[in-house]
Design a protein around this motif. Structure first.
Motif, PDB file in Angstrom:
ATOM      1  N   VAL A  16       0.865  -1.182   0.000  1.00  0.00           N
ATOM      2  CA  VAL A  16       0.000   0.000   0.000  1.00  0.00           C
ATOM      3  C   VAL A  16       0.903   1.233   0.000  1.00  0.00           C
ATOM      4  CG1 VAL A  16      -1.676   1.284   1.379  1.00  0.00           C
ATOM      5  CG2 VAL A  16      -1.889  -1.199   1.157  1.00  0.00           C
ATOM      6  N   ALA A  17       0.555   2.222  -0.783  1.00  0.00           N
ATOM      7  CA  ALA A  17       1.404   3.401  -0.958  1.00  0.00           C
ATOM      8  C   ALA A  17       1.806   4.061   0.360  1.00  0.00           C
ATOM      9  CB  ALA A  17       0.705   4.412  -1.868  1.00  0.00           C
ATOM     10  N   ASP A  18       0.931   4.070   1.342  1.00  0.00           N
ATOM     11  CA  ASP A  18       1.240   4.718   2.621  1.00  0.00           C
ATOM     12  C   ASP A  18       1.881   3.779   3.642  1.00  0.00           C
ATOM     13  OD1 ASP A  18       0.320   7.187   1.769  1.00  0.00           O
ATOM     14  OD2 ASP A  18      -1.721   6.827   2.477  1.00  0.00           O
ATOM     15  N   ASN A  19       2.234   2.572   3.243  1.00  0.00           N
ATOM     16  CA  ASN A  19       2.849   1.619   4.164  1.00  0.00           C
ATOM     17  C   ASN A  19       4.366   1.866   4.173  1.00  0.00           C
ATOM     18  OD1 ASN A  19       3.890  -0.553   5.572  1.00  0.00           O
ATOM     19  ND2 ASN A  19       2.461  -2.029   4.687  1.00  0.00           N
ATOM     20  N   HIS A  20       4.773   2.881   4.913  1.00  0.00           N
ATOM     21  CA  HIS A  20       6.170   3.305   4.915  1.00  0.00           C
ATOM     22  C   HIS A  20       7.106   2.274   5.539  1.00  0.00           C
ATOM     23  CE1 HIS A  20       4.760   7.072   3.353  1.00  0.00           C
ATOM     24  NE2 HIS A  20       3.924   7.189   4.372  1.00  0.00           N
ATOM     25  N   ARG A  21       6.610   1.459   6.446  1.00  0.00           N
ATOM     26  CA  ARG A  21       7.467   0.428   7.036  1.00  0.00           C
ATOM     27  C   ARG A  21       7.842  -0.623   5.996  1.00  0.00           C
ATOM     28  NH1 ARG A  21       5.327  -0.423  13.239  1.00  0.00           N
ATOM     29  NH2 ARG A  21       5.708   1.742  13.812  1.00  0.00           N
ATOM     30  N   SER A  22       6.870  -1.034   5.186  1.00  0.00           N
ATOM     31  CA  SER A  22       7.184  -2.025   4.147  1.00  0.00           C
ATOM     32  C   SER A  22       8.085  -1.441   3.072  1.00  0.00           C
ATOM     33  CB  SER A  22       5.902  -2.589   3.535  1.00  0.00           C
ATOM     34  OG  SER A  22       5.324  -3.529   4.415  1.00  0.00           O
ATOM     35  N   THR A  23       7.846  -0.205   2.676  1.00  0.00           N
ATOM     36  CA  THR A  23       8.721   0.379   1.652  1.00  0.00           C
ATOM     37  C   THR A  23      10.127   0.582   2.210  1.00  0.00           C
ATOM     38  OG1 THR A  23       7.864   2.605   2.118  1.00  0.00           O
ATOM     39  CG2 THR A  23       6.884   1.409   0.269  1.00  0.00           C
ATOM     40  N   ALA A  24      10.248   0.843   3.511  1.00  0.00           N
ATOM     41  CA  ALA A  24      11.581   0.945   4.117  1.00  0.00           C
ATOM     42  C   ALA A  24      12.304  -0.390   4.052  1.00  0.00           C
ATOM     43  CB  ALA A  24      11.470   1.442   5.563  1.00  0.00           C
ATOM     44  N   VAL A  25      11.589  -1.479   4.267  1.00  0.00           N
ATOM     45  CA  VAL A  25      12.194  -2.810   4.151  1.00  0.00           C
ATOM     46  C   VAL A  25      12.653  -3.035   2.717  1.00  0.00           C
ATOM     47  CG1 VAL A  25      11.777  -5.301   4.248  1.00  0.00           C
ATOM     48  CG2 VAL A  25      10.929  -3.821   6.081  1.00  0.00           C
ATOM     49  N   MET A  26      11.811  -2.702   1.759  1.00  0.00           N
ATOM     50  CA  MET A  26      12.178  -2.896   0.357  1.00  0.00           C
ATOM     51  C   MET A  26      13.464  -2.139   0.032  1.00  0.00           C
ATOM     52  SD  MET A  26       8.466  -2.595  -1.447  1.00  0.00           S
ATOM     53  CE  MET A  26       7.031  -3.102  -0.523  1.00  0.00           C
ATOM     54  N   LYS A  27      13.577  -0.923   0.529  1.00  0.00           N
ATOM     55  CA  LYS A  27      14.791  -0.135   0.293  1.00  0.00           C
ATOM     56  C   LYS A  27      15.995  -0.778   0.975  1.00  0.00           C
ATOM     57  CE  LYS A  27      12.176   4.127  -0.179  1.00  0.00           C
ATOM     58  NZ  LYS A  27      11.795   5.398   0.477  1.00  0.00           N
ATOM     59  N   ARG A  28      15.832  -1.268   2.206  1.00  0.00           N
ATOM     60  CA  ARG A  28      16.935  -1.948   2.905  1.00  0.00           C
ATOM     61  C   ARG A  28      17.399  -3.181   2.139  1.00  0.00           C
ATOM     62  NH1 ARG A  28      14.227  -0.584   7.582  1.00  0.00           N
ATOM     63  NH2 ARG A  28      13.193  -2.597   7.802  1.00  0.00           N
ATOM     64  N   LEU A  29      16.482  -3.829   1.454  1.00  0.00           N
ATOM     65  CA  LEU A  29      16.817  -5.020   0.667  1.00  0.00           C
ATOM     66  C   LEU A  29      17.522  -4.681  -0.642  1.00  0.00           C
ATOM     67  CD1 LEU A  29      13.480  -6.982   1.124  1.00  0.00           C
ATOM     68  CD2 LEU A  29      15.684  -7.492   2.222  1.00  0.00           C
ATOM     69  N   GLY A  30      17.589  -3.388  -0.964  1.00  0.00           N
ATOM     70  CA  GLY A  30      18.224  -2.956  -2.203  1.00  0.00           C
ATOM     71  C   GLY A  30      17.268  -2.830  -3.365  1.00  0.00           C
ATOM     72  N   MET A  31      15.983  -2.940  -3.098  1.00  0.00           N
ATOM     73  CA  MET A  31      14.986  -2.827  -4.155  1.00  0.00           C
ATOM     74  C   MET A  31      14.825  -1.362  -4.558  1.00  0.00           C
ATOM     75  SD  MET A  31      12.176  -5.595  -2.872  1.00  0.00           S
ATOM     76  CE  MET A  31      11.937  -6.591  -4.350  1.00  0.00           C
ATOM     77  N   SER A  32      14.430  -1.147  -5.801  1.00  0.00           N
ATOM     78  CA  SER A  32      14.230   0.202  -6.321  1.00  0.00           C
ATOM     79  C   SER A  32      12.770   0.416  -6.687  1.00  0.00           C
ATOM     80  CB  SER A  32      15.082   0.417  -7.577  1.00  0.00           C
ATOM     81  OG  SER A  32      16.446   0.277  -7.266  1.00  0.00           O
ATOM     82  N   ALA A  33      12.278   1.592  -6.361  1.00  0.00           N
ATOM     83  CA  ALA A  33      10.905   1.954  -6.716  1.00  0.00           C
ATOM     84  C   ALA A  33      10.772   2.016  -8.231  1.00  0.00           C
ATOM     85  CB  ALA A  33      10.537   3.294  -6.094  1.00  0.00           C
ATOM     86  N   ASP A  34       9.614   1.609  -8.719  1.00  0.00           N
ATOM     87  CA  ASP A  34       9.295   1.687 -10.139  1.00  0.00           C
ATOM     88  C   ASP A  34       7.947   2.389 -10.273  1.00  0.00           C
ATOM     89  OD1 ASP A  34       8.866   1.406 -12.835  1.00  0.00           O
ATOM     90  OD2 ASP A  34       8.777  -0.782 -12.813  1.00  0.00           O
ATOM     91  N   PRO A  35       7.942   3.721 -10.120  1.00  0.00           N
ATOM     92  CA  PRO A  35       6.673   4.460 -10.106  1.00  0.00           C
ATOM     93  C   PRO A  35       5.803   4.227 -11.338  1.00  0.00           C
ATOM     94  CG  PRO A  35       8.486   5.886  -9.452  1.00  0.00           C
ATOM     95  CD  PRO A  35       9.087   4.597  -9.927  1.00  0.00           C
ATOM     96  N   ALA A  36       6.404   3.924 -12.472  1.00  0.00           N
ATOM     97  CA  ALA A  36       5.615   3.672 -13.684  1.00  0.00           C
ATOM     98  C   ALA A  36       4.776   2.411 -13.551  1.00  0.00           C
ATOM     99  CB  ALA A  36       6.528   3.569 -14.903  1.00  0.00           C
ATOM    100  N   SER A  37       5.138   1.530 -12.612  1.00  0.00           N
ATOM    101  CA  SER A  37       4.396   0.284 -12.416  1.00  0.00           C
ATOM    102  C   SER A  37       3.501   0.297 -11.180  1.00  0.00           C
ATOM    103  CB  SER A  37       5.374  -0.893 -12.322  1.00  0.00           C
ATOM    104  OG  SER A  37       6.049  -1.068 -13.544  1.00  0.00           O
TER     105      SER A  37
END
Length: 111
Positions: free
Chosen positions: A55-76
């Motif tokens: 979910v866009a406002d789930n900042h804890r999950s997006t923080a995990v994704m960033k820690r894992l080295g994942m990159s945002a893909d706003p077009a998707s």
């Protein structure tokens, strides 16, 4: 988990995700488990890419994704088709990606 329910991804795309009871948040369990699943996907299964979304406002999950080295893909980013319109705050999802080559570089740098 295959992401057949994400309209912007081709069939067969591999997703990593998590759900954890609140009493287990902020203990590092999600990051540790996700790192193990990434290793399994890239090393054992030999996949070239793993995605994750939240979910866009789930900042804890997006923080995990960033820690894992994942990159945002706003077009998707997408509106989740399984979320009813009666819950607009849960409908918009952000998508992150990690390529095997990028994961390997991060893994070597962490040694």
């Amino acid at each position: 988990l295959e992401t057949d329910h994400v309209p912007s991804l081709p069939a067969g795309t591999i997703e990593i995700g998590w759900r954890l009871a609140p009493e287990y948040w902020r203990k590092g369990y999600v990051t540790e488990a996700a790192e193990a699943w990434l290793a399994y996907g890239f090393e054992t299964l030999g996949v070239n890419e793993i995605v994750s979304f939240a979910v866009a406002d789930n900042h804890r999950s997006t923080a995990v994704m960033k820690r894992l080295g994942m990159s945002a893909d706003p077009a998707s980013d997408f509106d989740h088709p399984d979320i009813p319109d009666s819950h607009p705050h849960l409908k918009r999802h952000v998508l992150y990606r990690l390529l095997r080559g990028d994961w390997q570089v991060r893994k070597r740098a962490a040694r």
